[in-house]
Design a protein around this motif. Sequence first.
Motif, short mmCIF file in Angstrom:
data_model
loop_
_atom_site.label_atom_id
_atom_site.label_comp_id
_atom_site.label_asym_id
_atom_site.label_seq_id
_atom_site.Cartn_x
_atom_site.Cartn_y
_atom_site.Cartn_z
N THR A 24 0.85 -1.19 0.00
CA THR A 24 0.00 0.00 0.00
C THR A 24 0.88 1.24 0.00
O THR A 24 2.10 1.16 0.14
N ARG A 25 0.27 2.41 -0.13
CA ARG A 25 1.03 3.65 -0.19
C ARG A 25 1.38 4.21 1.19
O ARG A 25 2.00 5.26 1.30
N GLU A 27 0.60 5.10 5.49
CA GLU A 27 -0.32 5.88 6.32
C GLU A 27 -0.49 7.31 5.81
O GLU A 27 -1.60 7.86 5.86
N HIS A 28 0.57 7.93 5.32
CA HIS A 28 0.50 9.32 4.88
C HIS A 28 -0.48 9.50 3.72
O HIS A 28 -1.09 10.56 3.58
N TYR A 29 -0.65 8.46 2.92
CA TYR A 29 -1.56 8.52 1.77
C TYR A 29 -2.83 7.70 1.99
O TYR A 29 -3.49 7.29 1.04
N GLY A 30 -3.17 7.45 3.23
CA GLY A 30 -4.42 6.79 3.56
C GLY A 30 -4.36 5.27 3.56
O GLY A 30 -5.40 4.62 3.69
N GLY A 31 -3.18 4.69 3.43
CA GLY A 31 -3.04 3.24 3.45
C GLY A 31 -2.67 2.73 4.82
O GLY A 31 -2.71 3.46 5.83
N GLN A 32 -2.29 1.47 4.87
CA GLN A 32 -1.89 0.86 6.14
C GLN A 32 -0.49 1.33 6.54
O GLN A 32 0.34 1.67 5.69
N THR A 33 -0.26 1.34 7.84
CA THR A 33 1.07 1.67 8.34
C THR A 33 2.00 0.50 8.07
O THR A 33 1.68 -0.64 8.37
#
Length: 209
Positions: A24-25, A27-33
């Motif tokens: 995923t992209r 946390e900063h781009y709305g994905g998982q950490t």
Amino acid sequence: MPESSVAIELLELQAEIGFFLGFTRGEHYGGQTWNRHKQAAIDSCIASGLHKFYFPPILPGDTRAHDWSFLKPEASLTLESGTSAVILPGDFGGLAGELVLSSPTGQRATPVPIVSLGMIERYRSAADDQTGTPEAAAIAPVKGTTRERGQQFQLQVYPTADADYVFLMAYTLAPNVLTAQHPYPYGGPVHRETILESCLAVAESRLDA
């Protein structure tokens, strides 16, 4: 001045590499950490990709690798009176031109010849107590590293300075890795896609390994 919005920076590079690797992209781009293993894999791809961009290999048909002009800043070094050596910048990767001595009055003098360290030692053995305006210099490694400091280099000068002298030089940068405090790679907006593709190429080679 604010950085161009076209320039790529660390968070975007991490997101692109994370997405490519299937993480995923972030946390900063709305994905998982990302966990620490995924974060380490992403950061490793970026560090390697940037190094390949900064110092590309010799391409087929060429006799030398491409040399980026933006990796050759000018620096000034002050050699203090009574000394014969000065530490070079931490990101020093080699001289990229002449070493020029700026006189105490601010006027440029003639370039100082770069010689071998053995030649400097020969000069000193012949007249160790000699002082005056620098006549020759050599690039020498500094022995030892620490947890906080890697390999360093110094400028060894002959004779010992009889006043404070300022050297001006262009040198090849050995860039540091990107951090949250310094998130922008060298190259600027013009090389946005080149930098990204270099990092993605590393990720692809490791994904297929």
